[in-house]
Design a protein around this motif. Sequence first.
Motif, short mmCIF file in Angstrom:
data_model
loop_
_atom_site.label_atom_id
_atom_site.label_comp_id
_atom_site.label_asym_id
_atom_site.label_seq_id
_atom_site.Cartn_x
_atom_site.Cartn_y
_atom_site.Cartn_z
N TRP A 1 -46.50 -15.31 143.17
CA TRP A 1 -46.51 -16.55 143.98
C TRP A 1 -45.41 -17.48 143.50
CZ3 TRP A 1 -46.92 -21.76 143.40
CH2 TRP A 1 -47.27 -22.51 144.53
N ILE A 2 -45.26 -17.62 142.18
CA ILE A 2 -44.23 -18.50 141.62
C ILE A 2 -42.84 -18.00 142.01
CG2 ILE A 2 -43.15 -19.24 139.46
CD1 ILE A 2 -45.99 -19.33 138.26
N GLN A 3 -42.60 -16.69 141.88
CA GLN A 3 -41.29 -16.14 142.25
C GLN A 3 -40.98 -16.38 143.72
OE1 GLN A 3 -41.87 -12.01 140.64
NE2 GLN A 3 -39.88 -12.39 139.73
N ARG A 4 -41.98 -16.15 144.58
CA ARG A 4 -41.75 -16.30 146.02
C ARG A 4 -41.46 -17.75 146.38
NH1 ARG A 4 -45.90 -14.00 147.25
NH2 ARG A 4 -47.31 -15.70 147.78
N HIS A 5 -42.18 -18.68 145.79
CA HIS A 5 -42.01 -20.08 146.15
C HIS A 5 -40.92 -20.77 145.34
CE1 HIS A 5 -45.94 -19.25 147.97
NE2 HIS A 5 -45.69 -20.27 148.76
N GLY A 6 -40.39 -20.09 144.30
CA GLY A 6 -39.29 -20.65 143.54
C GLY A 6 -37.93 -20.26 144.06
N GLU A 7 -37.87 -19.33 145.01
CA GLU A 7 -36.58 -18.90 145.58
C GLU A 7 -35.89 -20.06 146.28
OE1 GLU A 7 -37.92 -14.29 146.68
OE2 GLU A 7 -37.85 -15.85 148.22
N ILE A 8 -34.55 -20.04 146.23
CA ILE A 8 -33.76 -21.01 146.98
C ILE A 8 -33.27 -20.32 148.25
CG2 ILE A 8 -31.71 -22.49 146.98
CD1 ILE A 8 -31.91 -22.58 143.94
N THR A 9 -33.62 -20.89 149.39
CA THR A 9 -33.22 -20.35 150.69
C THR A 9 -32.76 -21.52 151.57
OG1 THR A 9 -35.36 -20.60 151.82
CG2 THR A 9 -35.06 -18.63 150.43
N PRO A 10 -32.21 -21.24 152.75
CA PRO A 10 -31.82 -22.34 153.65
C PRO A 10 -33.00 -23.19 154.11
CG PRO A 10 -30.68 -20.32 154.27
CD PRO A 10 -31.71 -19.93 153.25
N GLY B 1 -32.88 -15.56 143.95
CA GLY B 1 -34.14 -15.21 143.32
C GLY B 1 -34.53 -16.16 142.20
N PHE B 2 -35.84 -16.19 141.95
CA PHE B 2 -36.40 -17.02 140.88
C PHE B 2 -37.11 -16.12 139.87
CE2 PHE B 2 -39.68 -19.53 138.86
CZ PHE B 2 -39.01 -20.70 138.54
N PRO B 3 -36.95 -16.36 138.57
CA PRO B 3 -36.18 -17.46 137.98
C PRO B 3 -34.68 -17.20 138.06
CG PRO B 3 -37.11 -16.09 136.26
CD PRO B 3 -37.65 -15.57 137.54
N SER B 4 -33.95 -18.28 138.29
CA SER B 4 -32.49 -18.18 138.35
C SER B 4 -31.92 -18.42 136.97
CB SER B 4 -31.94 -19.22 139.33
OG SER B 4 -32.23 -20.52 138.86
N GLY B 5 -30.62 -18.14 136.84
CA GLY B 5 -29.91 -18.52 135.62
C GLY B 5 -29.48 -19.98 135.73
N ALA B 6 -28.39 -20.33 135.06
CA ALA B 6 -27.87 -21.69 135.15
C ALA B 6 -27.09 -21.84 136.45
CB ALA B 6 -26.97 -21.97 133.94
N ILE B 7 -27.57 -22.71 137.32
CA ILE B 7 -26.88 -23.00 138.58
C ILE B 7 -26.55 -24.48 138.60
CG2 ILE B 7 -27.05 -23.01 141.09
CD1 ILE B 7 -28.84 -20.61 140.95
N TYR B 8 -25.26 -24.79 138.58
CA TYR B 8 -24.85 -26.20 138.67
C TYR B 8 -23.46 -26.28 139.29
CZ TYR B 8 -22.55 -25.16 134.17
OH TYR B 8 -21.81 -24.61 133.17
N GLY B 9 -23.08 -27.50 139.65
CA GLY B 9 -21.86 -27.69 140.42
C GLY B 9 -22.03 -27.20 141.85
N GLU B 10 -23.26 -27.27 142.37
CA GLU B 10 -23.57 -26.75 143.70
C GLU B 10 -22.71 -27.31 144.81
OE1 GLU B 10 -25.76 -27.80 141.45
OE2 GLU B 10 -27.72 -26.83 141.66
N PRO B 11 -22.28 -28.59 144.76
CA PRO B 11 -21.42 -29.08 145.85
C PRO B 11 -20.10 -28.35 145.97
CG PRO B 11 -22.38 -30.92 144.63
CD PRO B 11 -22.69 -29.68 143.85
N TRP B 12 -19.73 -27.55 144.96
CA TRP B 12 -18.49 -26.78 145.01
C TRP B 12 -18.77 -25.27 145.06
CZ3 TRP B 12 -19.39 -31.19 142.28
CH2 TRP B 12 -18.58 -32.28 142.59
N ILE B 13 -19.98 -24.92 145.51
CA ILE B 13 -20.38 -23.51 145.63
C ILE B 13 -20.78 -23.24 147.07
CG2 ILE B 13 -22.04 -21.74 144.91
CD1 ILE B 13 -22.30 -23.25 142.24
#
Length: 268
Positions: free
Chosen positions: A34-43, A61-73
């Motif tokens: 449940w945590i993996q399914r609801h932790g995913e990042i989708t549109p 997928g969740f858990p993700s690694g380090a994701i930052y600087g999203e405005p440039w991704i």
Amino acid sequence: MSPTSRPLGQQLTGLLKRRARQGLHLAVHRGWEWIQRHGEITPETPGRRRFAHLGEGVCIGFPSGAIYGEPWISIGSHTLVGTHVTISAGFVPGLDLGPDVIVKIGRGCSLGRGTHIVGHQSIEIGDDVFTGPNVYITDQNHTYADLDMPVGRQWPENNPVVIGTGCWIGTGAIILPGTRLGRNVAVAGGAVVRGEFPDHSVIGGVPAKVLRSHTPEEGWQPPLRNQPLISLDELAALSLDGMEGLQLLQDKLRQATPPPTELQEEAG
């Protein structure tokens, strides 16, 4: 003492403990799913707003690694990102990196779990690029020209990376700054890649070099042993059919694999 000869109270206590362990096991695994399914990042999740672009059907997928600087991704439609994948732009979160996208990932890609994409100037990944687990891609490295200063303290240098449409990057490969892979390049697992490589080539080694290449005049050199089991177009069509498509591919592979006796004869 046999289980049947133990007092009834002990038997009931043992049964209750086993049932409790089974129930806890089931609860932990269902809870984690449940945590993996609801932790995913989708549109469809709030996390999409942080990115420069997150196309239709994207799933991180969740858990993700380090994701930052999203405005440039930017991530194109129907790209799947495995668990524990790091995608970063800049040194740390919160920096202003200018007007341009730094990490651009195309449509229909699949990034294996544990992969790291670390961008500072420009990493461009084409459409339908697949990676195995634990691939590392970066456009920045430290210099070592100053003999009196530790390498880790010397100012880094950037060099853009381009990975062409249709490439396959094997498990544990490292793509270094300045790399340019053409279309449909296969990178062997564990390769350390730097430099330019042509369309339709197979590369591997440390440092990576061309192991096999294709030209319209000569075909594959060295020649392939067997004809491809399935075309890229057929494979793309199968990937859209979910489990049914995967089962069909599995059946094709089973039919194309010689029985053990034939394999032994070839080996002999």
